[in-house]
Design a protein around this motif. Structure first.
Motif, PDB file in Angstrom:
ATOM      1  N   ILE A 116      61.254  15.553  75.251  1.00  0.00           N
ATOM      2  CA  ILE A 116      62.135  16.552  75.875  1.00  0.00           C
ATOM      3  C   ILE A 116      63.056  15.876  76.888  1.00  0.00           C
ATOM      4  CG2 ILE A 116      62.190  18.562  77.409  1.00  0.00           C
ATOM      5  CD1 ILE A 116      59.533  19.428  76.095  1.00  0.00           C
ATOM      6  N   GLY A 117      62.491  14.976  77.697  1.00  0.00           N
ATOM      7  CA  GLY A 117      63.296  14.261  78.685  1.00  0.00           C
ATOM      8  C   GLY A 117      64.361  13.397  78.042  1.00  0.00           C
ATOM      9  N   SER A 118      64.013  12.750  76.935  1.00  0.00           N
ATOM     10  CA  SER A 118      64.985  11.907  76.229  1.00  0.00           C
ATOM     11  C   SER A 118      66.141  12.728  75.692  1.00  0.00           C
ATOM     12  CB  SER A 118      64.289  11.166  75.079  1.00  0.00           C
ATOM     13  OG  SER A 118      63.291  10.306  75.568  1.00  0.00           O
ATOM     14  N   ALA A 119      65.810  13.874  75.088  1.00  0.00           N
ATOM     15  CA  ALA A 119      66.859  14.750  74.554  1.00  0.00           C
ATOM     16  C   ALA A 119      67.753  15.266  75.680  1.00  0.00           C
ATOM     17  CB  ALA A 119      66.234  15.914  73.791  1.00  0.00           C
ATOM     18  N   GLY A 120      67.121  15.637  76.799  1.00  0.00           N
ATOM     19  CA  GLY A 120      67.897  16.135  77.938  1.00  0.00           C
ATOM     20  C   GLY A 120      68.817  15.083  78.507  1.00  0.00           C
ATOM     21  N   MET A 121      68.346  13.849  78.616  1.00  0.00           N
ATOM     22  CA  MET A 121      69.177  12.794  79.171  1.00  0.00           C
ATOM     23  C   MET A 121      70.290  12.381  78.213  1.00  0.00           C
ATOM     24  SD  MET A 121      68.543  12.333  82.206  1.00  0.00           S
ATOM     25  CE  MET A 121      69.768  11.042  82.344  1.00  0.00           C
ATOM     26  N   ALA A 122      70.019  12.443  76.907  1.00  0.00           N
ATOM     27  CA  ALA A 122      71.085  12.158  75.942  1.00  0.00           C
ATOM     28  C   ALA A 122      72.207  13.181  76.092  1.00  0.00           C
ATOM     29  CB  ALA A 122      70.527  12.173  74.522  1.00  0.00           C
ATOM     30  N   LEU A 127      77.655  14.727  78.011  1.00  0.00           N
ATOM     31  CA  LEU A 127      78.498  15.658  78.778  1.00  0.00           C
ATOM     32  C   LEU A 127      79.222  14.931  79.911  1.00  0.00           C
ATOM     33  CD1 LEU A 127      76.161  18.797  79.005  1.00  0.00           C
ATOM     34  CD2 LEU A 127      78.257  18.555  77.652  1.00  0.00           C
ATOM     35  N   ALA A 128      78.532  14.014  80.581  1.00  0.00           N
ATOM     36  CA  ALA A 128      79.168  13.254  81.672  1.00  0.00           C
ATOM     37  C   ALA A 128      80.312  12.398  81.141  1.00  0.00           C
ATOM     38  CB  ALA A 128      78.123  12.385  82.376  1.00  0.00           C
ATOM     39  N   LEU A 129      80.097  11.769  79.994  1.00  0.00           N
ATOM     40  CA  LEU A 129      81.145  10.933  79.410  1.00  0.00           C
ATOM     41  C   LEU A 129      82.347  11.771  78.973  1.00  0.00           C
ATOM     42  CD1 LEU A 129      79.167   8.282  77.327  1.00  0.00           C
ATOM     43  CD2 LEU A 129      80.742   7.826  79.218  1.00  0.00           C
ATOM     44  N   ARG A 130      82.095  12.931  78.381  1.00  0.00           N
ATOM     45  CA  ARG A 130      83.199  13.817  77.971  1.00  0.00           C
ATOM     46  C   ARG A 130      84.029  14.232  79.185  1.00  0.00           C
ATOM     47  NH1 ARG A 130      81.860  18.633  73.983  1.00  0.00           N
ATOM     48  NH2 ARG A 130      84.117  18.801  74.300  1.00  0.00           N
ATOM     49  N   TRP A 131      83.354  14.476  80.295  1.00  0.00           N
ATOM     50  CA  TRP A 131      84.037  14.885  81.522  1.00  0.00           C
ATOM     51  C   TRP A 131      84.880  13.745  82.098  1.00  0.00           C
ATOM     52  CZ3 TRP A 131      81.594  13.854  86.706  1.00  0.00           C
ATOM     53  CH2 TRP A 131      82.359  14.389  87.748  1.00  0.00           C
ATOM     54  N   LEU A 132      84.326  12.545  82.078  1.00  0.00           N
ATOM     55  CA  LEU A 132      84.994  11.403  82.701  1.00  0.00           C
ATOM     56  C   LEU A 132      86.016  10.727  81.793  1.00  0.00           C
ATOM     57  CD1 LEU A 132      81.867   9.707  84.328  1.00  0.00           C
ATOM     58  CD2 LEU A 132      83.672  10.924  85.552  1.00  0.00           C
ATOM     59  N   GLU A 138      90.489   1.505  81.611  1.00  0.00           N
ATOM     60  CA  GLU A 138      89.834   0.276  81.157  1.00  0.00           C
ATOM     61  C   GLU A 138      88.330   0.276  81.380  1.00  0.00           C
ATOM     62  OE1 GLU A 138      91.056  -0.729  85.460  1.00  0.00           O
ATOM     63  OE2 GLU A 138      91.720   0.575  83.816  1.00  0.00           O
ATOM     64  N   PHE A 139      87.818   1.312  82.035  1.00  0.00           N
ATOM     65  CA  PHE A 139      86.384   1.396  82.297  1.00  0.00           C
ATOM     66  C   PHE A 139      85.621   2.163  81.207  1.00  0.00           C
ATOM     67  CE2 PHE A 139      88.135   0.708  86.531  1.00  0.00           C
ATOM     68  CZ  PHE A 139      87.288  -0.273  87.041  1.00  0.00           C
ATOM     69  N   LYS A 140      86.321   2.576  80.137  1.00  0.00           N
ATOM     70  CA  LYS A 140      85.667   3.422  79.126  1.00  0.00           C
ATOM     71  C   LYS A 140      84.375   2.816  78.593  1.00  0.00           C
ATOM     72  CE  LYS A 140      89.317   6.364  77.150  1.00  0.00           C
ATOM     73  NZ  LYS A 140      90.339   6.233  78.176  1.00  0.00           N
ATOM     74  N   TRP A 141      84.421   1.579  78.129  1.00  0.00           N
ATOM     75  CA  TRP A 141      83.249   1.003  77.491  1.00  0.00           C
ATOM     76  C   TRP A 141      82.195   0.544  78.492  1.00  0.00           C
ATOM     77  CZ3 TRP A 141      82.782   3.075  73.213  1.00  0.00           C
ATOM     78  CH2 TRP A 141      83.898   3.340  72.427  1.00  0.00           C
ATOM     79  N   PRO A 142      82.567  -0.021  79.641  1.00  0.00           N
ATOM     80  CA  PRO A 142      81.530  -0.308  80.640  1.00  0.00           C
ATOM     81  C   PRO A 142      80.775   0.948  81.090  1.00  0.00           C
ATOM     82  CG  PRO A 142      83.516  -1.538  81.155  1.00  0.00           C
ATOM     83  CD  PRO A 142      83.870  -0.607  80.036  1.00  0.00           C
ATOM     84  N   VAL A 143      81.510   2.037  81.292  1.00  0.00           N
ATOM     85  CA  VAL A 143      80.851   3.278  81.721  1.00  0.00           C
ATOM     86  C   VAL A 143      79.986   3.844  80.600  1.00  0.00           C
ATOM     87  CG1 VAL A 143      81.253   5.687  82.409  1.00  0.00           C
ATOM     88  CG2 VAL A 143      82.570   3.834  83.471  1.00  0.00           C
ATOM     89  N   THR A 144      80.429   3.703  79.352  1.00  0.00           N
ATOM     90  CA  THR A 144      79.627   4.177  78.218  1.00  0.00           C
ATOM     91  C   THR A 144      78.297   3.433  78.147  1.00  0.00           C
ATOM     92  OG1 THR A 144      81.598   4.781  76.949  1.00  0.00           O
ATOM     93  CG2 THR A 144      79.543   4.455  75.719  1.00  0.00           C
ATOM     94  N   VAL A 145      78.361   2.106  78.260  1.00  0.00           N
ATOM     95  CA  VAL A 145      77.132   1.300  78.217  1.00  0.00           C
ATOM     96  C   VAL A 145      76.232   1.640  79.397  1.00  0.00           C
ATOM     97  CG1 VAL A 145      76.207  -1.045  78.346  1.00  0.00           C
ATOM     98  CG2 VAL A 145      78.218  -0.561  76.930  1.00  0.00           C
ATOM     99  N   TYR A 146      76.838   1.761  80.572  1.00  0.00           N
ATOM    100  CA  TYR A 146      76.058   2.079  81.766  1.00  0.00           C
ATOM    101  C   TYR A 146      75.379   3.439  81.634  1.00  0.00           C
ATOM    102  CZ  TYR A 146      74.893   2.932  86.647  1.00  0.00           C
ATOM    103  OH  TYR A 146      74.212   3.199  87.798  1.00  0.00           O
ATOM    104  N   SER A 147      76.100   4.418  81.088  1.00  0.00           N
ATOM    105  CA  SER A 147      75.539   5.761  80.915  1.00  0.00           C
ATOM    106  C   SER A 147      74.339   5.731  79.977  1.00  0.00           C
ATOM    107  CB  SER A 147      76.604   6.718  80.375  1.00  0.00           C
ATOM    108  OG  SER A 147      77.688   6.831  81.272  1.00  0.00           O
ATOM    109  N   ALA A 148      74.435   4.939  78.924  1.00  0.00           N
ATOM    110  CA  ALA A 148      73.310   4.815  77.991  1.00  0.00           C
ATOM    111  C   ALA A 148      72.100   4.198  78.681  1.00  0.00           C
ATOM    112  CB  ALA A 148      73.719   3.982  76.782  1.00  0.00           C
TER     113      ALA A 148
END
Length: 217
Positions: A116-122, A127-132, A138-148
């Motif tokens: 449940i926690g994994s699904a919630g965090m995914a 949602l955070a990435l869609r917002w940002l 130029e931070f798109k991919w660093p932020v994507t990796v960091y979010s994961a």
């Protein structure tokens, strides 16, 4: 020395850091106070872990490594340049991975709570990435990796059971969740709108989360 002393020290310096951020928002000189208060508050949560016996267990050693890298990340984020921001993200990413190492070192078993926690965090990360995304440039991919990475960190916190308990540790889970939510304030300040409001709630939540993780050793 007692953990409680360093917890109090951390709280005091977080208060001074918030004052520094407020002064900066009002265009008053606060650079020196920020450079003193933030590293001092971060060093305090490292000392909370050390005085709590972090070096005595595998779990504690991993948490201590994570805290040290987060201290470095805090220092890198004091300046406002793109390079230091990326360096800070890198340090925090390593810190999160160290926390993952800590959470997995307790011999966890997959549970419904973890799923449940994994699904919630995914969902949270997406949602955070869609917002940002429109503002990341130029931070798109660093932020994507960091979010994961931070999503994995929080998900694995549901498996952590340091000490003699075999049940999930809710102090650890609260610390991991608090850390993730505090990153929303950092992201909003960097990519959406730069204002004191972000620091006013993000900093206390971040340092409180780190104190929870540090005290879990």
């Amino acid at each position: 020395m007692s953990q409680n002393i360093f917890i109090i020290v951390c709280i005091i310096f977080v208060g001074l850091l918030i004052i520094a951020e407020y002064r900066a928002a009002k265009r008053l000189d606060s650079g020196f106070l920020k450079w003193v208060a933030k590293p001092a508050a971060s060093l305090a949560f490292v000392l909370v872990a050390l005085t709590g016996g972090a070096l005595d267990t595998t779990y504690g050693c991993w948490i201590l490594i994570g805290l040290v890298f987060c201290l470095l990340g805090d220092v890198f984020l004091i300046p406002t340049g793109a390079r230091t921001f990326l360096a800070g993200m890198g340090a925090f990413a390593i810190g999160h991975l160290a926390y993952v190492g800590a959470f997995l070192s307790t011999g966890p078993e997959i549970s419904g709570l973890f799923l449940i926690g994994s699904a919630g965090m995914a969902g949270f990360a997406i949602l955070a990435l869609r917002w940002l995304w429109p503002n990341l440039a130029e931070f798109k991919w660093p932020v994507t990796v960091y979010s994961a990475i931070i999503a994995i960190m929080v998900a694995t916190s549901f498996l952590a059971a340091p000490g003699q308990s075999s049940a999930p540790n809710w102090v650890v889970i609260a610390g991991a969740l608090g850390f993730a939510i505090s990153d929303i304030a950092v992201s909003r300040d960097k990519f959406i709108t730069h204002q004191f409001f972000n620091k006013s709630w993000g900093l206390p939540l971040y340092f409180g989360a780190q104190l929870l993780l540090a005290s879990s050793v």
